[in-house]
Scaffold this motif. Sequence first.
Motif, PDB file in Angstrom:
ATOM      1  N   VAL A  86       0.795  -1.232   0.000  1.00  0.00           N
ATOM      2  CA  VAL A  86       0.000   0.000   0.000  1.00  0.00           C
ATOM      3  C   VAL A  86       0.828   1.284   0.000  1.00  0.00           C
ATOM      4  N   ALA A  87       2.130   1.187   0.248  1.00  0.00           N
ATOM      5  CA  ALA A  87       2.965   2.384   0.311  1.00  0.00           C
ATOM      6  C   ALA A  87       3.926   2.423  -0.871  1.00  0.00           C
ATOM      7  N   PHE A 152       4.514  -0.455  15.591  1.00  0.00           N
ATOM      8  CA  PHE A 152       4.639  -0.268  14.141  1.00  0.00           C
ATOM      9  C   PHE A 152       3.918  -1.378  13.385  1.00  0.00           C
ATOM     10  N   GLY A 153       4.198  -2.628  13.768  1.00  0.00           N
ATOM     11  CA  GLY A 153       3.639  -3.758  13.039  1.00  0.00           C
ATOM     12  C   GLY A 153       2.131  -3.783  13.044  1.00  0.00           C
ATOM     13  N   GLY A 159      -3.610  -1.362   9.429  1.00  0.00           N
ATOM     14  CA  GLY A 159      -3.888  -0.172   8.636  1.00  0.00           C
ATOM     15  C   GLY A 159      -3.774  -0.429   7.147  1.00  0.00           C
ATOM     16  N   GLY A 160      -2.750  -1.198   6.742  1.00  0.00           N
ATOM     17  CA  GLY A 160      -2.586  -1.528   5.331  1.00  0.00           C
ATOM     18  C   GLY A 160      -3.753  -2.338   4.801  1.00  0.00           C
ATOM     19  N   ALA A 161      -4.226  -3.294   5.606  1.00  0.00           N
ATOM     20  CA  ALA A 161      -5.366  -4.106   5.187  1.00  0.00           C
ATOM     21  C   ALA A 161      -6.624  -3.250   5.059  1.00  0.00           C
ATOM     22  N   LEU A 162      -6.845  -2.373   6.035  1.00  0.00           N
ATOM     23  CA  LEU A 162      -8.038  -1.521   5.984  1.00  0.00           C
ATOM     24  C   LEU A 162      -7.977  -0.540   4.814  1.00  0.00           C
ATOM     25  N   PHE A 163      -6.781  -0.063   4.490  1.00  0.00           N
ATOM     26  CA  PHE A 163      -6.636   0.819   3.332  1.00  0.00           C
ATOM     27  C   PHE A 163      -7.004   0.083   2.050  1.00  0.00           C
ATOM     28  N   SER A 164      -6.563  -1.163   1.926  1.00  0.00           N
ATOM     29  CA  SER A 164      -6.918  -1.954   0.743  1.00  0.00           C
ATOM     30  C   SER A 164      -8.417  -2.206   0.679  1.00  0.00           C
TER      31      SER A 164
END
Length: 242
Positions: A86-87, A152-153, A159-164
């Motif tokens: 995602v980044a 961080f993890g 957060g990455g999953a929710l962004f996707s």
Amino acid sequence: MALVISVLDVIVSAVFTIMVARQYLARRKPYQLIWTIALAVWTIGVLAETVAAAQGAWAPLTYRLYYAAGALMVAAWLGVGSLFLVASRRVAMAALVAIAVISVVGVVAIMTSPINPADLAKTDSLGFVDSKLVKVFPLMPVRLLIIISNIFGTFAFVGGALFSVYQFWRKHIMRDRMVGVLLIAVGGLIVAGAHSIGVLGGPALFRISELLAVVVIFAGFLLSSVSTHRPATSPAIQATTG
């Protein structure tokens, strides 16, 4: 009962690791390699925990392995893998270097810090060494690195999953994969709350929450990996479905 649950956790984690590793060998995506590393250390951590449960006590080796793999590395490496989805590559690579350094420093500190075997008998209600009674590992650097890597993890992985999920929902595409990635986020939240769940419900519920977390993440992975002919129209979506 707790031992049976831990054994099941080891089996599911090992199968999950093998499947992601095979996916990496077939597709060569960076996030697949990093998640393979994360799941491998997850399996090592759960295996150490299972051996300790079977023996009825922690030994210096099993405790070091659990701390290095389960406490230090799992969440951070899952988070780095998510950033590759995602980044930007620059951000993901910077995070990878930082987490690699933290992991090396932390593992060296964990493996070389002296442990009094008698201290390992001072356990809490979940069967882990009671940090209120004994400081097996010092705050600097071990505990501080664990705090940093887990914060961080958790944020990066969930957060990455929710962004996707948001990307899928906004573009109204790939509903099956959206549900799969949402399950991955839920599994990440279960991991983050496993210890608190155990404190409220005891060691059996803690083991169940650990197993539930890996099962939910595994189910999300399988669902999000289902092939589809619908096009991926954004980099984040394309990476998630790759």
